[in-house]
Design an enzyme around this catalytic site. Structure first.
Site, PDB file in Angstrom:
ATOM      1  N   CYS A  66      21.737   6.715 -18.370  1.00  0.00           N
ATOM      2  CA  CYS A  66      20.478   6.465 -19.053  1.00  0.00           C
ATOM      3  C   CYS A  66      20.680   6.701 -20.541  1.00  0.00           C
ATOM      4  O   CYS A  66      20.897   7.827 -20.976  1.00  0.00           O
ATOM      5  CB  CYS A  66      19.381   7.388 -18.526  1.00  0.00           C
ATOM      6  SG  CYS A  66      17.802   7.182 -19.383  1.00  0.00           S
ATOM      7  N   VAL A  67      20.656   5.620 -21.302  1.00  0.00           N
ATOM      8  CA  VAL A  67      20.753   5.715 -22.761  1.00  0.00           C
ATOM      9  C   VAL A  67      19.914   4.570 -23.329  1.00  0.00           C
ATOM     10  O   VAL A  67      19.934   3.453 -22.807  1.00  0.00           O
ATOM     11  CB  VAL A  67      22.229   5.678 -23.230  1.00  0.00           C
ATOM     12  CG1 VAL A  67      22.906   4.385 -22.869  1.00  0.00           C
ATOM     13  CG2 VAL A  67      22.348   5.953 -24.706  1.00  0.00           C
TER      14      VAL A  67
END
Length: 196
Positions: free
Chosen positions: A90-91
């Protein structure tokens, strides 16, 4: 579709021409399928991940570069922005901040930087995110322990890992080992003080 293929081919060629810092591109897994990329990420110096090596997989969507690739750690990693059971990353760069001008190299550099600057505010691993905000030293001990268990560098890859990390030094992506304890929690995430 044709322009997407040309773009993927150019992105892959650029990666092999000049691999990003901290990455190894395994030659034995070379494939004609440009929508898949498997690479090895060496933990950046000065982080709790510095003694590890992770297999990272990128899956490009059919409409790449309009949509971002999906990144997954295939080697288990204990990190706030990686879902512990699936390895999903998750970025923001791979979600709301994606721009079609970003390349596969940009994606890999962003994921490497995530090991240096974890973001507990968008944690997929809430335990790691909470510990990072509450007690950095305890977080670092847990991350080092999990790295030693799940991602030790194989003896036959030690020289290649050193070379990959040296590209990080040349690119200015190194945090000196003694500075690792300088991570300071803040509401916006993590700040790092680096002396030059």
């Amino acid at each position: 579709m044709r322009s997407s293929f040309r773009r993927l081919a150019a992105d892959h060629a650029a990666l092999h021409e000049e691999p990003p810092p901290n990455y190894l591109l395994p030659t034995e897994e070379s494939s004609d399928d440009l929508t898949q990329l498997t690479t090895l990420l060496a933990g950046p110096q000065g982080t709790p991940y510095s003694q590890g090596l992770w297999r990272l997989h990128l899956k490009m969507p059919e409409d790449y570069p309009k949509s971002p690739p999906k990144a997954t750690f295939k080697t288990r990693i204990w990190h706030p922005n990686v879902e512990e059971s699936t390895g999903a990353v998750c970025v923001d760069t791979l979600k709301r901040d994606w721009k079609s001008t970003l390349t596969l190299k940009d994606v890999l550099v962003t994921i490497s930087c995530l090991l240096i600057y974890p973001n507990p505010d968008s944690a997929l691993n809430s335990t790691a995110g909470a510990l990072l905000q509450e007690d950095y030293d305890a977080f670092a001990r847990q991350a080092k322990l999990m790295t030693s268990i799940h991602a030790p560098v194989p003896p036959d890859l030690k020289a290649a890992v050193v070379e990959a990390k040296s590209r990080g030094e040349e690119a200015g992506m190194l945090i000196p080992e003694h500075e690792g304890a300088r991570y300071m929690p803040s509401r916006a995430g993590i700040r790092v003080q680096i002396r030059r």
